[in-house]
Design a protein around this motif. Structure first.
Motif, PDB file in Angstrom:
ATOM      1  N   ARG A 266       0.829  -1.199   0.000  1.00  0.00           N
ATOM      2  CA  ARG A 266       0.000   0.000   0.000  1.00  0.00           C
ATOM      3  C   ARG A 266       0.867   1.254   0.000  1.00  0.00           C
ATOM      4  N   ALA A 267       0.374   2.285  -0.644  1.00  0.00           N
ATOM      5  CA  ALA A 267       1.093   3.557  -0.665  1.00  0.00           C
ATOM      6  C   ALA A 267       1.196   4.104   0.756  1.00  0.00           C
ATOM      7  N   GLY A 268       2.396   4.519   1.117  1.00  0.00           N
ATOM      8  CA  GLY A 268       2.617   5.081   2.435  1.00  0.00           C
ATOM      9  C   GLY A 268       2.994   4.071   3.496  1.00  0.00           C
ATOM     10  N   SER A 270       5.155   1.846   5.805  1.00  0.00           N
ATOM     11  CA  SER A 270       6.520   2.137   6.270  1.00  0.00           C
ATOM     12  C   SER A 270       7.163   0.970   6.993  1.00  0.00           C
TER      13      SER A 270
END
Length: 333
Positions: A266-268, A270
């Motif tokens: 997923r984008a973001g 971490s």
């Protein structure tokens, strides 16, 4: 010739410019004709047939009826054609589902698990990926390939055969085991299993993970349960197959908190799995193997060496010098 008019005083009248008068047309009288004239006028001929006013309407009705007939026939024909197409699609889908069932022994292992798999745009940021096969597990039962709770869920679909292979990336930093579980379920059973996975989010639970396949003398030698970092599971409805992949680091580091591949990409995101691209490893490789299975079923070659025979014994190969499992089995026999 008339004499010119005279002035009242006795002299001739002065010449004047003739005047122009407007004489409007008398309005047409709508008064009834005199009785004498009415008596002399012939009576109109009256018939009791269909009035002329209704005849065009009758023709219009005929045209409308014809159009409705054509449209009705078209709708009936379209419905019939749609029904035939739907039946053909269902028949084709059923045939494809049935054709996939024996693929575990009718399709060569090098077709299901090629020595080298390339994935255009499968890496982080759309980067291309290349995976090299380092080991192929012997075919066998299914219970040892999954965590106990996951196998409990999958057991309802039955186990026809479990095929597994382990790959490493081009830098040999990551290892991924990809598997094909061939079930005994029919289309309804696979649909029910897929629905259960989707509605209960079973593919996201870390206590329902597939197990890796480690092989000695390969980059995956230390790839055990504690090294699982990310995973993906896909229950197919077009074939009696569950496709999965589980990834980890090739250096053997343990992972305290595994993460589903869907979350890692997923984008973001971490997490370590997201930053390293391990989620892309699992998702990309499993997707490539699933597509190869579909192509193989569509053009299966039953006269070739079967995956069952070629995986009758454990086989390990060292990367990057990959030897075909089929050829290795033939030499050992």
């Amino acid at each position: 010739m008339d004499a010119p008019p005279c002035d009242p005083a006795g002299g001739p009248a002065p010449a004047t410019r003739p005047t122009t008068r407007w004489h409007p047309q008398s309005p047409v009288s709508h008064a009834p004709a005199p009785a004498r004239l009415r008596r002399n006028t012939a009576r109109p001929h009256v018939t009791f047939g269909e009035p002329d006013l209704l005849r065009p309407r009758g023709r219009g009705r005929a045209v409308v009826a014809g159009v409705c007939l054509v449209l009705g026939l078209g709708l009936i024909g379209g419905a019939a054609a749609g029904s035939w197409l739907a039946e053909d699609h269902e028949s084709s889908a059923a045939q494809g589902f049935a054709a996939a069932a024996p693929a575990w022994h009718s399709v060569p292992v090098d077709t299901l698990f090629p020595p080298v798999v390339t994935g255009a745009g499968e890496g982080p940021g759309g980067a291309d990926r290349t995976w090299t096969r380092v080991a192929v597990a012997p075919d066998g039962g299914c219970a040892d390939g999954f965590d106990p709770l996951l196998w409990k869920v999958l057991a309802d679909a039955g186990c026809r055969r479990l095929l597994r292979a382990t790959y490493t990336d081009a830098t040999q930093s990551y290892v991924t085991t990809v598997g094909l579980l061939f079930t005994k379920a029919d289309p309804a059973g696979m649909s029910a299993l897929a629905t259960r996975f989707r509605t209960q989010h079973l593919a996201e639970r870390p206590d329902l993970m597939p197990r890796p396949y480690a092989a000695r003398n390969t980059p995956a030698a230390g790839f055990g349960d504690d090294q699982r970092a990310t995973w993906t599971i896909s229950v197919r409805t077009d074939a009696p197959v569950v496709v999965y992949a589980v990834s980890g680091w090739a250096d053997g580091r343990s992972v305290d908190t595994p993460q589903p591949a869907a979350d890692a990409v997923r984008a973001g995101a971490s997490t370590a799995q997201a930053q390293s691209g391990l989620g892309d490893e699992a998702r990309g490789l499993s997707g490539q193997i699933a597509r190869r299975l579909r192509r193989a079923v569509g053009s299966a070659a039953p006269d070739t060496t079967s995956a069952l025979h070629s995986m009758s014994a454990p086989n390990s190969v060292s990367a990057p010098n990959v030897t075909s499992t089929t050829n290795a089995t033939k030499r050992s026999s």
